[in-house]
Design a protein around this motif. Structure first.
Motif, PDB file in Angstrom:
ATOM      1  N   GLY A 207       0.614  -1.486   0.084  1.00  0.00           N
ATOM      2  CA  GLY A 207      -0.045  -0.331  -0.021  1.00  0.00           C
ATOM      3  C   GLY A 207       0.839   1.286   0.005  1.00  0.00           C
ATOM      4  N   ALA A 208       2.422   1.331  -0.245  1.00  0.00           N
ATOM      5  CA  ALA A 208       2.715   2.407  -0.038  1.00  0.00           C
ATOM      6  C   ALA A 208       3.685   2.539  -0.982  1.00  0.00           C
ATOM      7  CB  ALA A 208       4.123   2.322   0.918  1.00  0.00           C
ATOM      8  N   SER A 209       3.440   3.870  -1.665  1.00  0.00           N
ATOM      9  CA  SER A 209       4.191   4.671  -2.964  1.00  0.00           C
ATOM     10  C   SER A 209       5.550   4.805  -2.761  1.00  0.00           C
ATOM     11  CB  SER A 209       2.781   5.113  -3.506  1.00  0.00           C
ATOM     12  OG  SER A 209       1.859   5.841  -3.349  1.00  0.00           O
ATOM     13  N   VAL A 210       6.482   4.711  -3.472  1.00  0.00           N
ATOM     14  CA  VAL A 210       7.154   4.631  -3.800  1.00  0.00           C
ATOM     15  C   VAL A 210       7.490   5.852  -5.188  1.00  0.00           C
ATOM     16  CG1 VAL A 210       9.790   4.192  -4.190  1.00  0.00           C
ATOM     17  CG2 VAL A 210       7.952   2.308  -2.895  1.00  0.00           C
ATOM     18  N   VAL A 211       8.021   7.452  -5.476  1.00  0.00           N
ATOM     19  CA  VAL A 211       7.835   8.269  -6.659  1.00  0.00           C
ATOM     20  C   VAL A 211       9.196   8.222  -6.038  1.00  0.00           C
ATOM     21  CG1 VAL A 211       7.433  10.275  -6.992  1.00  0.00           C
ATOM     22  CG2 VAL A 211       5.991   9.197  -5.621  1.00  0.00           C
ATOM     23  N   SER A 212      10.010   7.958  -7.160  1.00  0.00           N
ATOM     24  CA  SER A 212      11.593   7.836  -7.041  1.00  0.00           C
ATOM     25  C   SER A 212      12.253   7.750  -8.640  1.00  0.00           C
ATOM     26  CB  SER A 212      12.924   6.677  -6.908  1.00  0.00           C
ATOM     27  OG  SER A 212      11.940   5.404  -6.976  1.00  0.00           O
ATOM     28  N   LEU A 213      11.157   7.938  -9.553  1.00  0.00           N
ATOM     29  CA  LEU A 213      11.549   8.432 -11.054  1.00  0.00           C
ATOM     30  C   LEU A 213      11.074   9.389 -11.515  1.00  0.00           C
ATOM     31  CD1 LEU A 213      12.302   4.314 -12.652  1.00  0.00           C
ATOM     32  CD2 LEU A 213      13.861   5.816 -11.062  1.00  0.00           C
ATOM     33  N   VAL A 214      11.765  10.477 -12.668  1.00  0.00           N
ATOM     34  CA  VAL A 214      11.211  10.895 -13.507  1.00  0.00           C
ATOM     35  C   VAL A 214      11.729  10.847 -14.418  1.00  0.00           C
ATOM     36  CG1 VAL A 214      10.618  12.963 -13.819  1.00  0.00           C
ATOM     37  CG2 VAL A 214      10.504  12.831 -11.734  1.00  0.00           C
ATOM     38  N   ILE A 215      10.725  10.917 -15.993  1.00  0.00           N
ATOM     39  CA  ILE A 215      11.856  10.630 -17.139  1.00  0.00           C
ATOM     40  C   ILE A 215      11.151  11.299 -18.398  1.00  0.00           C
ATOM     41  CG2 ILE A 215      11.706   7.669 -16.569  1.00  0.00           C
ATOM     42  CD1 ILE A 215       9.231   7.774 -18.617  1.00  0.00           C
ATOM     43  N   GLU A 216      11.864  11.591 -19.219  1.00  0.00           N
ATOM     44  CA  GLU A 216      11.891  12.989 -20.046  1.00  0.00           C
ATOM     45  C   GLU A 216      11.586  12.128 -21.286  1.00  0.00           C
ATOM     46  OE1 GLU A 216      13.863  16.766 -22.626  1.00  0.00           O
ATOM     47  OE2 GLU A 216      14.538  15.529 -21.143  1.00  0.00           O
ATOM     48  N   LEU A 217      10.286  12.355 -22.497  1.00  0.00           N
ATOM     49  CA  LEU A 217      10.086  11.289 -23.782  1.00  0.00           C
ATOM     50  C   LEU A 217      10.618  12.637 -24.952  1.00  0.00           C
ATOM     51  CD1 LEU A 217       7.271   9.795 -22.635  1.00  0.00           C
ATOM     52  CD2 LEU A 217       9.347   8.740 -22.575  1.00  0.00           C
ATOM     53  N   ALA A 218      10.778  12.358 -25.439  1.00  0.00           N
ATOM     54  CA  ALA A 218      10.819  13.328 -27.223  1.00  0.00           C
ATOM     55  C   ALA A 218       9.972  13.944 -27.143  1.00  0.00           C
ATOM     56  CB  ALA A 218      10.710  12.815 -27.846  1.00  0.00           C
ATOM     57  N   GLY A 219       9.727  15.666 -27.647  1.00  0.00           N
ATOM     58  CA  GLY A 219       9.283  16.416 -27.917  1.00  0.00           C
ATOM     59  C   GLY A 219       8.978  16.887 -26.128  1.00  0.00           C
ATOM     60  N   ASP A 220       9.980  17.412 -25.232  1.00  0.00           N
ATOM     61  CA  ASP A 220       9.451  17.985 -24.348  1.00  0.00           C
ATOM     62  C   ASP A 220       8.734  17.294 -23.712  1.00  0.00           C
ATOM     63  OD1 ASP A 220      11.322  19.430 -22.613  1.00  0.00           O
ATOM     64  OD2 ASP A 220       9.892  21.529 -23.269  1.00  0.00           O
ATOM     65  N   ARG A 221       8.227  15.925 -23.326  1.00  0.00           N
ATOM     66  CA  ARG A 221       6.844  15.142 -22.138  1.00  0.00           C
ATOM     67  C   ARG A 221       7.584  15.176 -21.091  1.00  0.00           C
ATOM     68  NH1 ARG A 221       3.692  11.941 -25.553  1.00  0.00           N
ATOM     69  NH2 ARG A 221       6.553  10.965 -26.431  1.00  0.00           N
ATOM     70  N   TRP A 222       7.672  15.705 -20.338  1.00  0.00           N
ATOM     71  CA  TRP A 222       7.957  14.508 -19.107  1.00  0.00           C
ATOM     72  C   TRP A 222       6.541  13.820 -17.842  1.00  0.00           C
ATOM     73  CZ3 TRP A 222      12.878  15.878 -17.301  1.00  0.00           C
ATOM     74  CH2 TRP A 222      13.208  17.105 -17.821  1.00  0.00           C
ATOM     75  N   TYR A 223       7.379  12.814 -17.537  1.00  0.00           N
ATOM     76  CA  TYR A 223       6.971  11.215 -16.946  1.00  0.00           C
ATOM     77  C   TYR A 223       6.900  11.292 -15.530  1.00  0.00           C
ATOM     78  CZ  TYR A 223       3.427  11.338 -20.496  1.00  0.00           C
ATOM     79  OH  TYR A 223       2.388  11.323 -21.382  1.00  0.00           O
ATOM     80  N   GLN A 224       5.938  11.690 -14.325  1.00  0.00           N
ATOM     81  CA  GLN A 224       6.615  10.899 -12.988  1.00  0.00           C
ATOM     82  C   GLN A 224       5.984   9.413 -13.082  1.00  0.00           C
ATOM     83  OE1 GLN A 224       5.961  13.178  -9.198  1.00  0.00           O
ATOM     84  NE2 GLN A 224       5.038  11.743  -8.677  1.00  0.00           N
ATOM     85  N   ILE A 225       7.235   8.778 -12.347  1.00  0.00           N
ATOM     86  CA  ILE A 225       6.692   6.743 -12.501  1.00  0.00           C
ATOM     87  C   ILE A 225       6.378   7.124 -10.817  1.00  0.00           C
ATOM     88  CG2 ILE A 225       7.466   4.832 -12.355  1.00  0.00           C
ATOM     89  CD1 ILE A 225       9.178   6.137 -14.578  1.00  0.00           C
ATOM     90  N   ASN A 226       5.542   5.676 -10.303  1.00  0.00           N
ATOM     91  CA  ASN A 226       4.720   6.286  -9.085  1.00  0.00           C
ATOM     92  C   ASN A 226       4.368   3.827  -9.304  1.00  0.00           C
ATOM     93  OD1 ASN A 226       4.289   5.377  -6.788  1.00  0.00           O
ATOM     94  ND2 ASN A 226       2.159   7.005  -7.178  1.00  0.00           N
ATOM     95  N   LEU A 227       5.339   3.571  -7.803  1.00  0.00           N
ATOM     96  CA  LEU A 227       5.578   2.756  -8.289  1.00  0.00           C
ATOM     97  C   LEU A 227       4.652   1.957  -6.712  1.00  0.00           C
ATOM     98  CD1 LEU A 227       9.368   0.989  -9.120  1.00  0.00           C
ATOM     99  CD2 LEU A 227       6.920   0.782 -10.577  1.00  0.00           C
ATOM    100  N   GLN A 228       3.783   0.927  -6.598  1.00  0.00           N
ATOM    101  CA  GLN A 228       3.080   0.793  -5.547  1.00  0.00           C
ATOM    102  C   GLN A 228       2.423  -0.866  -5.229  1.00  0.00           C
ATOM    103  OE1 GLN A 228      -0.154   2.863  -4.531  1.00  0.00           O
ATOM    104  NE2 GLN A 228      -1.401   2.538  -3.000  1.00  0.00           N
TER     105      GLN A 228
END
Length: 744
Positions: free
Chosen positions: A154-175
């Motif tokens: 049940g605990a979230s681990v937010v430890s990754l931020v990725i940049e995709l082509a076209g100056d797009r940004w996403y945050q990866i959340n593992l749970q």
């Protein structure tokens, strides 16, 4: 035979096997049966069982079909729910990809074909890392996966931020949703990143404007140079202080050109060619430079140069002309004052010599005062024997006189006389105790002491006082061992009990007992006396301090001071609780001795009897004639036959004349001509060949004498002796320590 916990397919297969076996059994029974009726009956029973198993099989098949339909419907609902979410979602069951939505597949289209159900989470992250559309990753896929697996459900681990082509940004959340399941969420944060980037650039631009505005409004002149030596920033105060033309000081101007201009035009007197070279060399070695220079216009300037982190140089100029002039004026005034101070110094030297002479006189006076205090302390400690001797004799004589005048008109007068001497004795004991506690060579030796023994001794000593006062004195001795000094602890308990009796009116009650507090023991003395106000409770432990409600003539206020000093030296805690008109509770908290079992607890509720005859031969050795006479009179009044001696030789003479040892020996410790009581006891035992019981009566309260008594087999009583303790002690030693053959 069928486990209902197993899958439905397994249950159906087993039922089919059971039916088949039953059919074969029925056929065999039909072929080999001995009777047509028996075969027919078996066939009917077999047919009923086959119909029952067939119905079970049909019902089970229907349930399995419905379960499969529910599973497909739930899977479709899950896929629809994932598709409706804003971000990318992937569900891993047992470490394998179970399902993901279209957004997750479209984020990295070049690897979407590899993201199929059954793909391990490690291979999924590896495929994402190989995608051409992935530009950067802030963090590590492997580290994030390890953290998610170690985290709690049940605990979230937010430890990754990725940049995709076209100056797009996403945050990866593992749970982790369970011990085996893992959910991967991709949330787009492109607007947030772009907004933060814009705000940061705007802030940097504003900071540059702020910095320039600060430079322009500074009172000091500031100029910065790049690592190559070109001007990067300056303010008008820098140009005005140096007097540089506008064309000379511009962004990009070389530092060396600027220094050459200053030297050629003589703007700074010290800026010769060799001085500038020395300045630059020192700035290169130390990273900073500070000089005070004179401008051609006569102004004084402070020059500060510092190396910047990027290798450039920061120059700061500050006009200190006014400060310099003030300094020069101050120096002139200092010169004038120096002469005055020299003269004043001579006067001060004379005063200092006078002060030193006075201080020497004060030091001598202090040493004399300290010597007087030390002499007083030594005198009181050394004179305790001589001071207590007449008190001891007087108490013995008063006790004898009291018994003789009990039924006469002189009885009240004798009783008052005894009370007066008891007050003198209490005051003398308090003064001697304070003297010993203040002396530098005091010898408080904490040992293992039985509280019950001390409490019973205090009860026996103070019961007569309580009876005369009309106060009920109860004591519940606790036979527990504590670590304390036996002599001073006895005095402290006695002072608390005496105070309680003294300030409790007739008909009142005094109770003493103990309470256990873990590894410590708290001795408490309760009374129903006059009580103490809250403001007086803070000062009653001071010397000669008494509460406001204490009647005149009831003491000088030393008893509680002795208790407080003793407990501070021994590490005990003293407390008081009181309420005026209700009573008081004084307590002493001490450390209990572990490993020592408590003895039999005896109450102190009856007055010890003294009406028996002391029909024994008592040898008394005392060098003071008054004390010897008082002892002899009192012992004879008790019915004893007394042999009085003033020395060891005289005692041995009595022994030779009598031809037999006495029943008991009472000896003073300090005799004449260096003779001592322990030597006298040893000599009598050796001369008679019998280990005669003995009691040492002395003013010496050291633990060394108590230790010697334990080793040589004699008891120790301190002066002034308490007759209530002396008589039962004599009887006990004669009765239970009968003379035995002495070792020669």
């Amino acid at each position: 035979m069928i486990d209902h916990e197993e899958p439905l397919e397994t249950q159906v297969a087993r039922q089919a096997k059971i039916i088949d076996a039953l059919m074969r059994r029925a056929n065999r029974q039909h072929e080999v049966g001995s009777s047509a009726y028996g075969a027919f009956q078996s066939a009917i029973a077999l047919q009923a069982q086959v119909w029952a198993k067939t119905r079970d099989l049909e019902r089970t098949t229907s349930e399995l079909r419905h379960a499969r339909d529910d599973s497909e419907r739930m899977r479709k609902n899950l896929a629809d729910a994932l598709s409706a979410m804003d971000g990318g979602v992937a569900l891993f069951t047992g470490g394998r990809l179970e399902v993901c939505n279209d957004i997750f597949l479209r984020l990295l289209p070049d690897i979407s074909g590899r993201l199929q159900p059954g793909l391990s989470v490690e291979n999924c992250f590896a495929a994402m890392a190989e995608s051409r559309h992935l530009v950067t990753v802030e963090g590590s896929f492997d580290v994030a996966l390890a953290q998610a697996r170690r985290g709690r459900v049940g605990a979230s681990v937010v430890s990754l931020v990725i940049e995709l082509a076209g100056d797009r940004w996403y945050q990866i959340n593992l749970q982790r949703t369970s011990a085996e399941n893992l959910v991967l969420l991709l949330t787009e944060i492109t607007p947030i990143v772009r907004r933060n980037r814009s705000e940061k650039e705007h802030l940097i631009d504003r900071q540059a404007d702020y910095l320039q505005a600060v430079f322009e409004n500074m009172t000091s002149g500031v100029c910065t140079f790049s690592p190559e030596g070109a001007v990067t920033m300056f303010n008008r105060q820098f140009r005005q202080l140096l007097g540089l033309p506008y064309t000379m000081l511009q962004t990009g101007t070389d530092l060396q050109r600027l220094l050459d201009f200053v030297a050629q035009h003589g703007l700074i007197a010290e800026a010769a060619e060799h001085d500038i070279a020395h300045w630059l060399d020192r700035l290169e070695r130390q990273g900073r430079l500070r000089r005070r220079v004179r401008h051609a216009t006569g102004r004084m300037l402070d020059l500060h140069a510092h190396r910047l982190p990027d290798g450039g140089v920061l120059l700061e100029l500050k006009d200190v002309t006014l400060e310099t002039r003030a300094t020069e004026m101050l120096e002139n005034r200092v010169t004038e004052r120096t002469a005055e101070l020299t003269r004043a110094n001579e006067q001060l030297r004379e005063q200092y010599e006078e002060k030193a002479r006075v201080e020497e006189e004060l030091r001598v006076a202090k040493e004399r005062a300290e010597a007087a205090v030390s002499s007083k302390t030594r005198f009181l400690a050394a004179a305790s024997h001589d001071l207590l001797q007449p008190i001891n004799a007087a108490k013995l004589l008063i006790a004898t006189l009291s018994d003789a005048a009990s039924d006469t008109r002189f009885a009240p007068m004798v009783e008052r006389l005894g009370g007066s001497f008891s007050s003198i004795e209490q005051l003398l004991h308090s003064l001697l105790d304070i003297s010993r506690l203040e002396s530098a060579d005091r010898a408080l030796t904490p040992t293992e002491v039985c509280l019950g023994t001390l409490m019973r001794s205090v009860w026996e000593d103070q019961m007569p006082l309580a009876q005369r006062k009309g106060v009920r004195l109860d004591m519940v001795p606790s036979m527990v061992f504590v670590r304390s000094d036996p002599v001073y602890l006895l005095r402290s308990i006695q002072n608390l009990v005496v105070n309680a009796i003294q300030y409790t009116p007739e008909g009142g009650r005094v109770l003493a007992g103990c309470r256990r507090k873990g590894g410590r023991v708290e001795l408490q003395v309760w009374d129903t006396g006059i009580g103490i106000s809250r403001k007086d409770q803070k000062r009653i432990f001071e010397e000669f301090a008494r509460a406001d409600n204490v009647p005149l003539g009831s003491g000088v206020g030393l008893g509680l001071s002795v208790v407080d000093r003793t407990c501070r030296h021994l590490g005990h805690k003293v407390r008081v609780r009181s309420k005026p008109g209700i009573g008081s509770v004084f307590s002493i908290e001490m450390e209990a001795v572990s490993g020592r079992p408590a003895g039999v607890q005896e109450g102190c509720r009856q007055t010890p009897a003294e009406d028996y005859e002391l029909d024994h031969i008592v040898l008394v050795i005392e060098n003071d004639p008054d004390v010897l006479y008082a002892f002899t009179s009192k012992l004879e009044q008790w019915g004893a036959s007394v042999l009085a001696a003033r020395s060891t030789e005289e005692a041995l003479g009595h022994l030779r004349d009598m031809g037999m040892p006495p029943d008991i020996v009472l000896a003073d410790y300090q005799l004449d001509d260096g003779d001592t009581g322990d030597r006298a006891i040893a000599a009598i035992r050796q001369a008679s060949g019998v280990h005669v019981p003995a009691i040492m009566i002395t003013a010496d309260r050291s633990n060394a004498l108590l230790k010697a008594g334990a080793e040589q087999g004699f008891s120790v009583l301190t002066k002034p002796v308490q007759l209530s303790r002396l008589r039962p002690l004599i009887e006990w030693k004669i009765r239970w320590q009968a003379p035995e053959e002495a070792e020669v």
